[in-house]
Design an enzyme around this catalytic site. Structure first.
Site, PDB file in Angstrom:
ATOM      1  N   LEU A  43      67.899  22.075 -24.139  1.00 53.43           N
ATOM      2  CA  LEU A  43      68.861  22.453 -23.116  1.00 53.43           C
ATOM      3  C   LEU A  43      70.145  21.678 -23.375  1.00 53.43           C
ATOM      4  O   LEU A  43      70.098  20.527 -23.831  1.00 53.43           O
ATOM      5  CB  LEU A  43      68.344  22.123 -21.708  1.00 53.43           C
ATOM      6  CG  LEU A  43      67.191  22.960 -21.142  1.00 53.43           C
ATOM      7  CD1 LEU A  43      66.782  22.424 -19.773  1.00 53.43           C
ATOM      8  CD2 LEU A  43      67.575  24.424 -21.033  1.00 53.43           C
ATOM      9  N   ASP A  44      71.276  22.278 -23.082  1.00 53.68           N
ATOM     10  CA  ASP A  44      72.536  21.557 -23.202  1.00 53.68           C
ATOM     11  C   ASP A  44      72.496  20.304 -22.339  1.00 53.68           C
ATOM     12  O   ASP A  44      71.817  20.256 -21.301  1.00 53.68           O
ATOM     13  CB  ASP A  44      73.708  22.436 -22.750  1.00 53.68           C
ATOM     14  CG  ASP A  44      73.943  23.620 -23.679  1.00 53.68           C
ATOM     15  OD1 ASP A  44      73.476  23.558 -24.844  1.00 53.68           O
ATOM     16  OD2 ASP A  44      74.597  24.581 -23.250  1.00 53.68           O
ATOM     17  N   ARG A  45      73.257  19.291 -22.744  1.00 50.79           N
ATOM     18  CA  ARG A  45      73.268  18.020 -22.024  1.00 50.79           C
ATOM     19  C   ARG A  45      73.611  18.210 -20.538  1.00 50.79           C
ATOM     20  O   ARG A  45      73.037  17.550 -19.664  1.00 50.79           O
ATOM     21  CB  ARG A  45      74.274  17.061 -22.672  1.00 50.79           C
ATOM     22  CG  ARG A  45      74.313  15.676 -22.035  1.00 50.79           C
ATOM     23  CD  ARG A  45      75.410  14.833 -22.640  1.00 50.79           C
ATOM     24  NE  ARG A  45      75.133  14.516 -24.033  1.00 50.79           N
ATOM     25  CZ  ARG A  45      74.451  13.452 -24.435  1.00 50.79           C
ATOM     26  NH1 ARG A  45      73.950  12.607 -23.543  1.00 50.79           N
ATOM     27  NH2 ARG A  45      74.254  13.232 -25.723  1.00 50.79           N
ATOM     28  N   VAL A  47      73.027  20.714 -18.612  1.00 54.46           N
ATOM     29  CA  VAL A  47      72.133  21.677 -17.957  1.00 54.46           C
ATOM     30  C   VAL A  47      70.798  20.992 -17.686  1.00 54.46           C
ATOM     31  O   VAL A  47      70.287  20.258 -18.536  1.00 54.46           O
ATOM     32  CB  VAL A  47      71.931  22.929 -18.834  1.00 54.46           C
ATOM     33  CG1 VAL A  47      70.880  23.861 -18.222  1.00 54.46           C
ATOM     34  CG2 VAL A  47      73.251  23.658 -19.030  1.00 54.46           C
ATOM     35  N   ARG A 144      75.859  31.161 -21.147  1.00 50.80           N
ATOM     36  CA  ARG A 144      77.236  30.831 -20.766  1.00 50.80           C
ATOM     37  C   ARG A 144      78.231  31.794 -21.396  1.00 50.80           C
ATOM     38  O   ARG A 144      79.119  32.324 -20.710  1.00 50.80           O
ATOM     39  CB  ARG A 144      77.534  29.384 -21.165  1.00 50.80           C
ATOM     40  CG  ARG A 144      76.631  28.377 -20.474  1.00 50.80           C
ATOM     41  CD  ARG A 144      76.632  27.017 -21.145  1.00 50.80           C
ATOM     42  NE  ARG A 144      77.957  26.404 -21.102  1.00 50.80           N
ATOM     43  CZ  ARG A 144      78.240  25.243 -21.693  1.00 50.80           C
ATOM     44  NH1 ARG A 144      77.310  24.604 -22.389  1.00 50.80           N
ATOM     45  NH2 ARG A 144      79.456  24.746 -21.599  1.00 50.80           N
TER      46      ARG A 144
END
Length: 203
Positions: A43-45, A47, A144
């Site tokens: 997961l993105d940092r 998120v 996104r």
């Protein structure tokens, strides 16, 4: 970090917003549980949400194979600007500019371009809308950029066009379903910005 489940082969937890999912979080899990923990997805940092980590190399291989075969189902909640359709399935070609760490929708296949697919249901509607998303592919920044490219940037996602004052994209890994030891495991969690009564039909 909140631990949801662990056994000798896997650990399932809720990733906090702001924590790296590929190094910091598995290190924190390893410290809490002992042994090693290996990331099999990311997961993105900025998120948060539900993630699973392998505790053995064999478990990492099994989870990676489940992802490859589409047997791991990843579901998300997002708050987006505007009112997307009530439901739909979007397929795009995405290209990532690694230097800028930004992803773009492109029109034709070429080196570095990857196909991206998701389906979604809009749960409520207004100036911002709550959306339930099921990923069919796991591309970088996929949700996104697919929403932003159609005029529905995620609230807080300033990288992809949001103009609000939120500090991080309102995107959350709300449910993870995958096979394990002959059973199907499912873990669900809601972010504090999603009201349970609005997500009950989807989750």
């Amino acid at each position: 970090m909140e631990l949801l489940y662990s056994d000798t082969e896997i650990a399932v937890c809720i990733k906090p917003v702001g924590m790296d999912s590929e190094q910091a979080l598995p290190a924190a899990l390893a410290q809490a549980l002992g042994g090693e923990c290996f990331p099999v997805h990311r997961l993105d940092r900025n998120v948060g949400g539900v993630m699973v980590f392998a505790r053995t190399h064999a478990a990492a291989a099994a989870l990676s194979e489940a992802i490859r075969q589409g047997a791991m189902v990843k579901e998300y909640l997002a708050m987006v600007h505007g009112a997307p359709p009530e439901q739909g399935q979007w397929e795009d070609l995405l290209w990532k500019d690694s230097g800028k760490n930004k992803v773009f929708v492109v029109r034709r296949e070429r080196k570095g371009v990857k196909k991206a697919s998701l389906e979604f249901t809009r749960l409520d509607c207004g100036e911002t809308s709550l959306v339930h998303i099921c990923l069919h592919t796991g591309r970088s920044h996929q949700i996104r950029v697919q929403f932003a490219s159609r005029g529905y940037p995620l609230v807080g996602d300033h990288k992809y066009g949001a103009k609000d004052s939120a500090s991080a994209p309102m995107l959350y890994s709300c449910r993870l379903t995958f096979p394990h030891r002959g059973n199907t495991l499912r873990f669900t969690s809601l972010p504090d910005w999603a009201e349970a009564e609005k997500t009950g039909g989807a989750l």
